[in-house]
Write a protein that holds these residues in place. Sequence first.
Motif, mmCIF file in Angstrom:
data_model
loop_
_atom_site.group_PDB
_atom_site.id
_atom_site.type_symbol
_atom_site.label_atom_id
_atom_site.label_comp_id
_atom_site.label_asym_id
_atom_site.label_seq_id
_atom_site.Cartn_x
_atom_site.Cartn_y
_atom_site.Cartn_z
ATOM 1 N N TYR A 85 0.806 -1.222 0.000
ATOM 2 C CA TYR A 85 0.000 0.000 0.000
ATOM 3 C C TYR A 85 0.845 1.283 0.000
ATOM 4 C CZ TYR A 85 -3.911 -3.026 1.563
ATOM 5 O OH TYR A 85 -4.871 -4.001 1.688
ATOM 6 N N THR A 86 2.118 1.186 0.352
ATOM 7 C CA THR A 86 2.937 2.399 0.467
ATOM 8 C C THR A 86 4.076 2.419 -0.555
ATOM 9 O OG1 THR A 86 4.292 1.433 2.248
ATOM 10 C CG2 THR A 86 2.354 2.730 2.894
ATOM 11 N N MET A 109 3.234 1.135 -4.044
ATOM 12 C CA MET A 109 2.119 1.858 -4.654
ATOM 13 C C MET A 109 2.594 2.967 -5.589
ATOM 14 S SD MET A 109 -1.148 1.899 -4.932
ATOM 15 C CE MET A 109 -1.804 1.004 -3.526
ATOM 16 N N GLN A 110 3.659 3.660 -5.237
ATOM 17 C CA GLN A 110 4.155 4.722 -6.110
ATOM 18 C C GLN A 110 4.569 4.156 -7.466
ATOM 19 O OE1 GLN A 110 7.753 6.626 -4.834
ATOM 20 N NE2 GLN A 110 7.571 8.314 -6.282
ATOM 21 N N LEU A 115 1.479 3.125 -9.537
ATOM 22 C CA LEU A 115 0.804 4.251 -10.193
ATOM 23 C C LEU A 115 1.517 4.674 -11.467
ATOM 24 C CD1 LEU A 115 -0.135 6.477 -7.098
ATOM 25 C CD2 LEU A 115 -1.643 4.987 -8.435
ATOM 26 N N MET A 156 1.100 10.138 -3.682
ATOM 27 C CA MET A 156 1.532 9.359 -2.526
ATOM 28 C C MET A 156 1.948 10.249 -1.364
ATOM 29 S SD MET A 156 0.886 6.308 -3.107
ATOM 30 C CE MET A 156 1.577 5.761 -1.548
ATOM 31 N N ALA A 213 -1.328 11.340 0.313
ATOM 32 C CA ALA A 213 -1.973 10.206 0.980
ATOM 33 C C ALA A 213 -1.204 9.794 2.232
ATOM 34 C CB ALA A 213 -2.074 9.030 0.013
ATOM 35 N N TYR A 244 -2.240 9.575 6.250
ATOM 36 C CA TYR A 244 -1.966 8.301 6.928
ATOM 37 C C TYR A 244 -1.155 8.530 8.205
ATOM 38 C CZ TYR A 244 0.149 3.596 7.372
ATOM 39 O OH TYR A 244 0.599 2.373 7.807
ATOM 40 N N LEU A 285 -7.447 0.926 -9.305
ATOM 41 C CA LEU A 285 -6.283 1.792 -9.509
ATOM 42 C C LEU A 285 -5.597 1.523 -10.844
ATOM 43 C CD1 LEU A 285 -4.696 1.812 -5.937
ATOM 44 C CD2 LEU A 285 -5.476 3.819 -7.201
ATOM 45 N N ALA A 312 -7.309 8.352 -7.668
ATOM 46 C CA ALA A 312 -6.229 7.493 -7.170
ATOM 47 C C ALA A 312 -5.923 7.817 -5.713
ATOM 48 C CB ALA A 312 -4.977 7.685 -8.021
ATOM 49 N N VAL A 326 -6.215 5.134 -2.523
ATOM 50 C CA VAL A 326 -5.033 4.861 -1.701
ATOM 51 C C VAL A 326 -5.291 5.215 -0.240
ATOM 52 C CG1 VAL A 326 -2.623 5.482 -1.285
ATOM 53 C CG2 VAL A 326 -3.423 5.099 -3.630
#
Length: 422
Positions: A250-251, A254-255, A258, A273, A276, A280, A318, A327, A331
């Motif tokens: 998820y972190t 994830m970048q 995308l 990111m 987001a 977080y 996504l 997006a 996220v």
Amino acid sequence: MNGTRLKAILGGSAGNLVEWYDFYAYAALTLYFAPEFFPKSDPTAQLLSAAAIYAVGFLMRPIGAYVMGVYGDRHGRKAGLALSVGLMFAGSLLIAVAPTYRQAGALAPALLLVARLLQGLSVGGEYGTSATYLSEMASAEHRGFWSSFQYVTLIGGQLGALGVVLVLQAVLDEAALQAWGWRVPFAIGAGLALVVYLLRRRLAETASFEAMSVEERRQSGALRLLNEHPRAFWLVAIISAGGGLGFYAYTTYMQKFLVNTAGFDRATATRVMTAALFLYMCAQPVFGAVSDRVGRRPMLLLFGIGGALASVPAFTALAEVRSPAAAFAIVVCLLLLLSGYTAISALVKAELFPASIRTLGVALPYALGNALFGGTAEFVALWFKRAGAEAAFFWYVAAALAVTSVAFWMLPETKRTSLIAD
């Protein structure tokens, strides 16, 4: 909370931030330096090579966890904190000055590997020592809230790395970033690590460690951990495996997802990111405080069950999304579910073990579980993508979190049964 306790928690957290800034700088800048170290024409192949070395850093974590876990139990929590950040300084400095493949041939990726080994040793010891230190320093009634700052600073380190990348993207063109700009964050990280090393040597020691006799301080070791606390050991390993996989999917991955799948440019993916992750980070104390009221296990199950149900539809959406705002929303939903785990994961593990073996008890099973599933998350995701079966990774994450939910259910409610003395 008295001033000494607050100063110690904030001081320990500042060191944790620098540790994870340095570690995540590698993940945040992989898109730029991978072509400099791995001369292949296929961008996915370059990322795969860089991800493999990233995973090697995780494989060193169990060794770092064992060595510095025993060290922290025998010589003190603050001594372990100072040692871990010193190793991170050496690893980050080496990356900052490493030659490229064009300059040194095969020596370049070899030096990158050595730097990641040092960083892996560092972070392997950092997690257990930091978790133990913050948990022991916090008061019983607010332990969930204060221990959540481990992940506040962990995420802050990742945000710091992404923030530096954003600044570099604003002031340098793509050619300059790929040629030399990627070195700047590692040089900054090395400097900060040196400062924090000096600060950590002045931290107060925890009362739990000081209350132990000399004989108790000599008892920490893997055989004792496995013989006397096997159930806690394996439960921590399982929840660390699932939690680590969810966190890195998820972190950090994830970048890249995308960019490499959704089709966003690198700057847009970084901005999505960064925003987001900021939300977080802010959510961690909230979830930690809630756990002080409702207990630890409900928060863990929120992540386990919620993540198992949400991972496949979220990643599928996504992959097709074209709006940065959409997006960002998807996220953030995943990260809020993840907060149920990250805000209190370190505390739950620390509450399972007595003081004489607490640092090792937190560090070693965490490092083993995280190395097998968290550290390999990017490699597995990219392997599936290259094989033309990217959706299999989404199901892999969902299945792992479903299994982890069973382990969460088997945990005692550590808010009531904590072995940390007030």
